[in-house]
Each structure stands twice: as structure tokens, then as C-alpha cells.
Design an enzyme around this catalytic site. Structure first.
Site, short mmCIF file in Angstrom:
data_model
loop_
_atom_site.label_atom_id
_atom_site.label_comp_id
_atom_site.label_asym_id
_atom_site.label_seq_id
_atom_site.Cartn_x
_atom_site.Cartn_y
_atom_site.Cartn_z
CD GLU A 18 -3.17 -1.16 1.98
OE1 GLU A 18 -3.22 -0.31 2.87
OE2 GLU A 18 -4.07 -2.01 1.79
CD GLU A 41 -3.41 -6.25 3.02
OE1 GLU A 41 -4.33 -5.57 3.51
OE2 GLU A 41 -2.21 -5.96 3.11
O1 AHR Z 1 -5.09 -6.17 6.93
C1 AHR Z 1 -5.01 -5.01 7.70
C2 AHR Z 1 -4.37 -3.85 6.95
O2 AHR Z 1 -5.16 -3.50 5.87
C3 AHR Z 1 -3.02 -4.12 6.34
O3 AHR Z 1 -1.98 -3.98 7.24
C4 AHR Z 1 -2.94 -3.07 5.27
O4 AHR Z 1 -2.14 -3.46 4.18
C5 AHR Z 1 -4.38 -2.87 4.88
O5 AHR Z 1 -4.73 -1.52 4.83
#
Ligand code: AHR
Length: 508
Positions: free
Chosen positions: A199, A316
Site C-alpha cells: 500500500e 489482501e
Molecule cells: O489487513 C489489515 C491492513 O489493511 C493491512 O496492514 C494493510 O495493508 C491494509 O490496509
């Protein structure tokens, strides 16, 4: 009224129990073709993400070798056994946001001498570094999995990452390889995937895409013998995808998408349990939106990579609800219900429909954090409905998706209108047809007529309450049960109760 509906009515005052309407089921039609719809479903689509966040590592997976909780070199046996059953293909670690604040050197050598740092992203709690590279790679080996290391591009140099990789993977007599041996690991480990930052538009450095692209290229130059994964989109930012693909496409093997399902707004995500039909519908609408984002990102990737050399990793994904009442909000702890199970099912179905690009997906996160596989509390553990969906979908790994047309009725809740049925069909390497069906409608059952014939066996996950979930006291409230339909030589029709997931297998 059937017994279960009486029970449901009695429970209504206490939970979000929606009695099924006794009306005729809605009718859906599934036509399965012989042609394949895309390349095989990579097992890595069933991958995981573990971050040093809350009790995701400490307590949830790691209890330490001295613990009274049964463990293998510190990793708790109950959780490891459960994870083995769902065959974890790949684990992304150590973050997330944590990764861009992590110095790998803190996590090697004598545990007693490792520095304690503040986990600045997640609760500002002390990070003991008791779990570091050696321990994580041990977990990877315990689960017969692959390592996906998220490297720090936000706050460290490319040299730090290349030295970390040399430490882990070199078979030579270099100083770093010798240090690894002194620290207890003779053979090098295999590190198949390296994430270049996380990110980068946010917690990974607040970079402009143009700046990130240059930095990515610089970091990727020093990565050898691993797949280079570029930090990608998480904010529906088409410009970012354009810039990264155009300027860094030559220096990456995969590009990432983060997609969280929120049954509300970011500032008002809504509770994980005890929600109403409005949040049921909102959550599933948000989950179905993952496909639109995959299509949009893939479309931009196609412009710069028409041969599809670069994979899309949804590294994610999952639900993000309000934190569990009484928990540390920085720990992202939440319960996991039938709604989460349906989110998992429709997400897998979407990944299966886009196998030409989607080669990996990592659920956030493995234990105790967000849409977890297992919840723990001291020695106790409960498997979540999402865990059971991972288990039910196992036959899809390595199978080839088949073309299928689904005609489904729709249902409505307030302003939201959604399809009732969602489906995925694939042919396994040994010639069986695997079929997954989800009925998202919380009230009406669905009858799915198909052009297939024969008898099918499989499993179903369903409950009366839309927020049915497993607890430490009652870990088996929501578990798959046997399901069968059809008969020899008969046209195959499947009955799906309201809010259910069915996965069946057609023998050859
Ligand atoms: O999964 C929780 C958080 O969500 C992670 O650390 C980040 O990459 C995302 O914003």
C-alpha cells in the site's frame, strides 16, 4: 411450522434470525458447457496473509515453546492441525502496514537479545520480535506452504531487502549465509515471492504513483530469483494502475489488488454479529463488487501487458467489520458469521472467473484478525464459517473452470438488489465436475435446474440465523453437513436453502 423455524422464531428477539419463507423456491438455471473458461485455478488463490497485528501472530498462532498450550517449536498445534487440513498454499508475512516499518534484523539471533519495538500501526503495543524470519519460515515448512515475504520499501533501502534475501536463500559461504547457519538453519529456505512494499499510496509511504513506480524499479533491480510483486491498488485508483503498469511493468511479475468487503461505510462498518438484513445485503453487495474491480484492473493491465505475463494477486481481501466489543480497536478482532462465509464463496467464484489474471489471493488474515480462519482465546480455539468454506472449496484447486451460463432471479432489500444464486463450475485433473452454488437470498430457497445429469454428493453450509457463528463454548453451530442431489440418469436439480453454500462433485 417446522421445528427449526419454531426455534428460529424463539431466537428472533436475541439474534438476527430470519425464518425462511415457506413459499415455493425461486428458480434458477445453470447451463454448463464442455469448453474451458480459462486457465486452471491456481491453488495460491486459496492463500493466506499473516501480519504482526493484535493476536494474529502472538497468541493466535505462536504461543512459544515454553507454553502449556500444546505446540510445535512454539506454533500452537490445534491451529496448525486445522490449517493443515485446508492445505495452505502460500503465506504472506510480516504485513501489511507492519511490513514497511519492519527491520528483518530485529527478528534473527538469540530471542532473548532481540530488540523490543513499538508496533506503531497496530495498537502501539510492544513487538517482542520473538517471531522473526526463522520462526516464520518454520511455520511455512510446518504447513508445507510457500513464503511470500512483504519487503520494506517504505522505510528501508533496497540493500536491506537484498541482504535479507541473501540471508534466507543463499547456499554460499557468504557472511550472511554463515550467519543464518550460526542462527540454526543450515539449508537455505526457498522464498518464491517478494512484495515490493505494501500500500505504497498509504501506510507504505504515502507515495505518488509516479514516485512509487521509480522506487519500485530501483528496488526490483536488486531482487534476484524471486517473483517480484508490485504494491498495487486498494483505493479504486485507475491512475495508479496505469502509471505502475506503464512505468514498472517490465520490472514486475505480479501486481496487487487489496479489496475489503465492508457492510456499510469505512467510518461505520457495522457489527460482525447482531446485524439486520440491511447489513446482510450491503455486505454481499460489497463482496460482489470485487469482480468489478478485478475486471477494471485487469482491463488496464491488458493495455500494457496484452500477453498477460504479469499476474494479478489479490493479496489482501476479506470482510472488515467493527472491532469486537471490548477488544483493542487496533487489533481488528471480529466474529465471523454465515455472512462472512457467503462473502468467501462469492469471492472464490469471482477469482475462478478470472483465472487468466488472478493467480493468487490472500485472505486477511489467518487467525484472530479480520476474516480469520480460526479464533483463539488462551488454550481455546474455534474454527470460523470462513474456514469451512476454504475446506469445502478444496476440490477447485488446480481444476479448470468451465464455461457456464446462470440465469438467476434477484432479491431486494431496501435499495439493494442482488442476484439470488452465484455459481462456479470446474473440471478437476481427474475429470470430475465440481460445482459450487451460493444462495445469497436470506429468505427464499432456490431450485437450480442444470443441464447436467447424475447423482452428486457434497456438503452444505447454512443456518437459520444470518449471523450464525461459532464460539468457544459452541464451536459447531455452523459446520458443513452432507448434501446430495440427483439420481442416476436423472437431470440434476439442486435445492438450495435460503442463505446457503453448496459444493458438490459429479463423478466421471
Ligand atoms: O489487513 C489489515 C491492513 O489493511 C493491512 O496492514 C494493510 O495493508 C491494509 O490496509
Amino acid at each position: 411450522m417446522k421445528m427449526r423455524h419454531l426455534l428460529c422464531a424463539a431466537m428472533l428477539a436475541f439474534s438476527a434470525c430470519i425464518p425462511a419463507i415457506a413459499a415455493e423456491p425461486v428458480e434458477a438455471h445453470l447451463t454448463v458447457a464442455k469448453e474451458v473458461a480459462g486457465p486452471r485455478i491456481e491453488p495460491e488463490i486459496y492463500g493466506h496473509f499473516v501480519e504482526h497485528l493484535g493476536t494474529g501472530v502472538y497468541g493466535g498462532l505462536w504461543v512459544g515453546p515454553e507454553s502449556e498450550i500444546p505446540n510445535t517449536r512454539g506454533w500452537r498445534n490445534d491451529v496448525i492441525e486445522a490449517l493443515r487440513r485446508i492445505e495452505v498454499p502460500v503465506i504472506r508475512w510480516p504485513g501489511g502496514c507492519f511490513a514497511d516499518d519492519y527491520d528483518w534484523r530485529d527478528g534473527i539471533g538469540d530471542p532473548a537479545k532481540r530488540p523490543v519495538r513499538l508496533n506503531r500501526w497496530w495498537g502501539r503495543v510492544p513487538e517482542s520480535n520473538r517471531v522473526g524470519t526463522h520462526e516464520f519460515m518454520d511455520l511455512v515448512e510446518l504447513l508445507d506452504s510457500e513464503a511470500y515475504i512483504a519487503a520494506n520499501m517504505g522505510s528501508m533501502s533496497p540493500m536491506d531487502t537484498s541482504r535479507w534475501l541473501e540471508y534466507m536463500t543463499s547456499d554460499s559461504d557468504s557472511t550472511l549465509a554463515k550467519e543464518r547457519r550460526r542462527n540454526g538453519r543450515e539449508r537455505p529456505w526457498r522464498v518464491k515471492y517478494v512484495g515490493v512494499g505494501n500500500e505504497s499510496w498509504g501506510c507504505g509511504g504515502n507515495m505518488r504513483p509516479e514516485y512509487q513506480a521509480d522506487l519500485h524499479n530501483r528496488y526490483a533491480t536488486y531482487l534476484h530469483d524471486t517473483l517480484r510483486v508490485a504494491s498495487g491498488d486498494g483505493q479504486r485508483d485507475d491512475h495508479l494502475v496505469e502509471v505502475l503498469m506503464e512505468r514498472s511493468g517490465a520490472h514486475m511479475d505480479a501486481f496487487t489488488l487489496h479489496y475489503y468487503t465492508i457492510a456499510g461505510e469505512w467510518e461505520d462498518k457495522g457489527p460482525a454479529t447482531g446485524f439486520g438484513l440491511d447489513r446482510w445485503a450491503k455486505g454481499l453487495e460489497s463482496a460482489l463488487g470485487i469482480e468489478e474491480r478485478i475486471v477494471a484492473v485487469s482491463g488496464i493491465m491488458d493495455k500494457y501487458d496484452p500477453d498477460k505475463r504479469i499476474a494479478l494477486y489479490v493479496d489482501e481481501w476479506g470482510t472488515w467489520h467493527d472491532p469486537a466489543p471490548g477488544s483493542n480497536p487496533g487489533f481488528l478482532q471480529q466474529q465471523n458469521t454465515l455472512r462472512d462465509a457467503l462473502v468467501a464463496a462469492v469471492s472464490f467464484n469471482a477469482f475462478h472467473r478470472h483465472t487468466e489474471r488472478v493467480k493468487m489471493a490472500n485472505i486477511a488474515q489467518m487467525v484472530n484478525v479480520l476474516q480469520a480462519m480460526a479464533l483463539t482465546d488462551g488454550p481455546r480455539m474455534a474454527l470460523t464459517p470462513t474456514y469451512h468454506v476454504f475446506d469445502m472449496y478444496k476440490p477447485f484447486r488446480g481444476a479448470t473452470p468451465l464455461k457456464a451460463t446462470l440465469e438467476t432471479p434477484r432479491w431486494r432489500e431496501g435499495d439493494i438488489e442482488l442476484p439470488a444464486v452465484d455459481a462456479s463450475v470446474a473440471r478437476t485433473a481427474d475429470g470430475r465436475v465440481v460445482l459450487a452454488l451460493a444462495n445469497l437470498d436470506p429468505r427464499r430457497s432456490a431450485r437450480v435446474r442444470t443441464n447436467l445429469s447424475g447423482a452428486v454428493q457434497g456438503r452444505i453450509l447454512t443456518a437459520d440465523a444470518i449471523d450464525a457463528h461459532n464460539t468457544f463454548a459452541r464451536p459447531d453451530v455452523l459446520v458443513p453437513t452432507p448434501y446430495s442431489a440427483g439420481g442416476e440418469g436423472e437431470a440434476l436439480t439442486l435445492e438450495l436453502p435460503a442463505k446457503s453454500i453448496v459444493v458438490v462433485d459429479l463423478p466421471r
